[in-house]
Write an enzyme that holds these catalytic residues in place. Structure first.
Site, PDB file in Angstrom:
ATOM      1  N   ASP A 200       0.168  -7.534   1.562  1.00 13.82           N
ATOM      2  CA  ASP A 200       0.681  -6.164   1.711  1.00 13.82           C
ATOM      3  C   ASP A 200       2.202  -6.113   1.714  1.00 13.82           C
ATOM      4  OD1 ASP A 200       0.277  -3.437   1.799  1.00 13.82           O
ATOM      5  OD2 ASP A 200       0.287  -3.348   3.990  1.00 13.82           O
TER       6      ASP A 200
ATOM      7  N   LEU B 171      -6.648 -26.221  -0.867  1.00  9.34           N
ATOM      8  CA  LEU B 171      -7.089 -27.598  -0.675  1.00  9.34           C
ATOM      9  C   LEU B 171      -8.077 -28.017  -1.754  1.00  9.34           C
ATOM     10  CD1 LEU B 171      -7.541 -27.601   3.200  1.00  9.34           C
ATOM     11  CD2 LEU B 171      -5.954 -29.036   1.925  1.00  9.34           C
ATOM     12  N   GLY B 172      -8.899 -27.065  -2.209  1.00 11.67           N
ATOM     13  CA  GLY B 172      -9.893 -27.387  -3.222  1.00 11.67           C
ATOM     14  C   GLY B 172     -11.168 -27.956  -2.626  1.00 11.67           C
TER      15      GLY B 172
ATOM     16  N   SER C 270       4.705   2.600   7.816  1.00  4.01           N
ATOM     17  CA  SER C 270       4.419   1.494   6.910  1.00  4.01           C
ATOM     18  C   SER C 270       5.665   1.054   6.164  1.00  4.01           C
ATOM     19  CB  SER C 270       3.356   1.910   5.890  1.00  4.01           C
ATOM     20  OG  SER C 270       2.117   2.112   6.509  1.00  4.01           O
TER      21      SER C 270
ATOM     22  N   LEU D 292      -3.999  -0.326  14.884  1.00  2.00           N
ATOM     23  CA  LEU D 292      -5.419  -0.395  15.206  1.00  2.00           C
ATOM     24  C   LEU D 292      -5.779   0.730  16.159  1.00  2.00           C
ATOM     25  CD1 LEU D 292      -5.928  -4.214  15.756  1.00  2.00           C
ATOM     26  CD2 LEU D 292      -6.811  -2.840  13.891  1.00  2.00           C
TER      27      LEU D 292
ATOM     28  N   THR E  11       3.020  -2.653   9.438  1.00  3.18           N
ATOM     29  CA  THR E  11       2.018  -2.449   8.396  1.00  3.18           C
ATOM     30  C   THR E  11       0.760  -1.737   8.855  1.00  3.18           C
ATOM     31  OG1 THR E  11       0.798  -3.578   6.632  1.00  3.18           O
ATOM     32  CG2 THR E  11       0.865  -4.685   8.762  1.00  3.18           C
ATOM     33  N   ALA E  12       0.372  -1.840  10.123  1.00  2.00           N
ATOM     34  CA  ALA E  12      -0.912  -1.270  10.524  1.00  2.00           C
ATOM     35  C   ALA E  12      -0.918  -0.880  11.986  1.00  2.00           C
ATOM     36  CB  ALA E  12      -2.050  -2.264  10.254  1.00  2.00           C
TER      37      ALA E  12
ATOM     38  N   HIS F 276       0.815  -1.217   0.000  1.00  2.00           N
ATOM     39  CA  HIS F 276       0.000   0.000   0.000  1.00  2.00           C
ATOM     40  C   HIS F 276       0.853   1.274   0.000  1.00  2.00           C
ATOM     41  CE1 HIS F 276       0.468  -0.055   4.491  1.00  2.00           C
ATOM     42  NE2 HIS F 276       0.368   1.259   4.349  1.00  2.00           N
TER      43      HIS F 276
END
Length: 485
Positions: free
Chosen positions: A164, A296-297, A238, A257, A254-255, A134
């Site tokens: 990110d 995993l599918g 960041s 809160l 990165t962040a 970002h």
């Protein structure tokens, strides 16, 4: 003599408040967000003579006073400032008028947005700098300023929005890199140091402890396995470094809160991408130029009390209930069946479908994953090898009525906000999909053949094309049904 530090502290607090009030009042402080580029603010002149600080005693009870300075002297030259520029068109209805453009040719039709973030040199020989996606996404120009003051033009090598992580390269001349540590060895309570450029203030150091590891379940942040720390992380941090006391890179900041956004300042809830995860992403970017993820599918749903009782499970049992296993998938090869409840994957507890999805998204193609499964009241241990699923495909390969549309998996942050669906990435003009009213940016949440969790579910539900195909589409904040002819 103690009034001067108080005055300076009050001045700094006022400056911080003025800056912070301009930020958006969001839960996430824009992933710690790259800070807008601003001119440095000169320090205020002291109002009174400043006393020299008293020196600390060299020994306390016979032990030398600890200091982070020797470690930081080695580490800080590897932490850089990342400056980006992006050209943005100025939307003005008068620009559509040729007469207006002739009369006012000097009116700018675009502006340059600038921002500042942080980065870490992880390979001095090759000039590799790791930062956040970002920080550099959409940038037309990226430059890096080193700790010694040099500014170098950077080359974008690749990034992964869902974790990110981004990788850029600068000329490798007298650089100092930072060794990557093993983030898997971090424990709650370990001391860590965050280094970056908060609010454009370069080479800023904050310290704290590891508050939690493996943090997830945070809306809007893609695949998650965060290190949580109380070291201060603010806008501009960041892409900066989170290091242990040995000076090893254990995370990429990165962040932050914050329920009140920047207005409240830092409240000690910072998040960093583990170095082990970042190392894997960078390796893929260097070797292939993109990030390929294994899966995993299968499809799963939450295990509620009613389902738990019907399966003979204990009250309060958590896990991801398998509802469908796709052919030729890793799950099928491992022997998973509908009705199985996955309670552990790769040694990590699986509480619900979201935690399983998040776990899968952090694994590379070919990863071998041990699974713990409940089946018929018994615990089974299975081994699955994750396989690659296409991230995008042409609509015509799913159903002829979707011809001309390119369908893609939802970006992970958008998936967390919406829960499920398939993104209409592109629609060719004049195509059948366009004539049916489908538009780029639409999100398909269901069809007349069933719910759509992802591309695999869409393909499976339309394996037998229904006579009448109706899509449940979300466009912006509006949801409606779209018949496909």
């Amino acid at each position: 003599m103690r009034r001067t530090p108080l005055l300076i502290a009050l001045t700094a607090a006022a400056a911080f408040g003025g800056f912070a009030a301009t930020a958006m009042n969001e839960l996430l402080e824009n992933r710690a967000e790259a800070a807008p580029a601003t001119a440095p603010v000169p320090a205020p002149a002291p109002l009174l003579p400043v006393a020299q600080p008293a020196s600390l005693p060299p020994l306390v009870e016979g032990q030398a006073m600890p200091s982070l300075a020797p470690m930081l002297e080695r580490v800080m030259p590897a932490v850089v400032s990342v400056h980006t520029q992006q050209r943005v068109a100025v939307r003005n209805p008068f620009f559509d008028d040729p007469m207006f453009r002739r009369l006012f040719p000097q009116v700018p039709q675009e502006r340059i947005n600038e921002s500042l973030g942080s980065g870490v040199i992880i390979d001095a020989q090759r000039g590799y700098v790791m930062t956040n996606h970002h920080v550099v996404v959409g940038a037309d120009n990226v430059s890096v300023t080193l700790a010694d003051g040099r500014t170098l033009k950077a080359e974008f090598l690749g990034s992964d929005a869902d974790t990110d992580v981004a990788l850029i390269r600068i000329p490798a001349q007298d650089l100092k890199g930072l060794p990557l540590g093993d983030s898997g060895q971090l424990r709650v309570g370990d001391y860590v140091v965050a280094i970056g450029n908060p609010f454009g203030l370069s080479q800023t150091v904050t310290s704290g402890i590891v508050s939690a590891v493996g943090r997830s379940g945070i809306r809007g942040l893609g695949y998650q396995n965060f290190i949580q720390t109380d070291a201060s992380i603010n806008p501009g941090n960041s892409g900066g470094a989170l290091v242990n006391l040995r000076g090893e890179l254990v995370g990429i900041n990165t962040a932050s809160l914050n329920p009140r956004g920047s207005m409240a300042g830092n409240i000690g809830l910072g998040l960093a991408i583990p170095s082990n995860l970042a190392r894997d992403v960078v390796h893929q970017l260097v070797t292939t130029g993109e990030v390929r993820r294994g899966t995993l599918g299968l499809d799963t749903q939450a295990l509620d009390p009613r389902l738990a009782r019907s399966l003979g499970l204990a009250e309060g049992q958590q896990g991801a209930l398998v509802t469908q296993v796709y052919a030729d998938s890793g799950a099928a090869a491992a022997g998973l069946k509908p009705g199985d409840v996955i309670v552990s994957a790769g040694g990590q507890r699986i509480a619900d479908p979201l935690s399983l999805h998040n776990f899968e998204g952090l694994q590379p193609v070919g990863a071998k994953v041990p699974l713990q499964v409940l089946r018929d009241g018994k615990t089974l241990k299975l081994d699955a090898t994750l396989r690659e699923q296409p991230r995008a495909l042409d609509g015509a390969s799913v159903d002829a009525r979707l011809a001309g549309a390119r369908l893609a998996e939802l970006p992970e942050a958008q998936r967390q906000a919406r829960g499920r669906g398939v993104l209409v990435e592109e629609v060719q003009a004049g195509s059948r999909a366009a004539q049916n009213g489908l538009r780029a940016g639409d999100v398909i949440g269901a069809t007349s053949a069933g719910a759509v969790d992802d591309l695999a579910a869409l393909r499976s539900s339309l394996a037998q094309p229904p006579a009448q195909l109706v899509l449940l589409v979300t466009r912006g904040n509006v949801q409606g049904r779209l018949p496909m002819r």
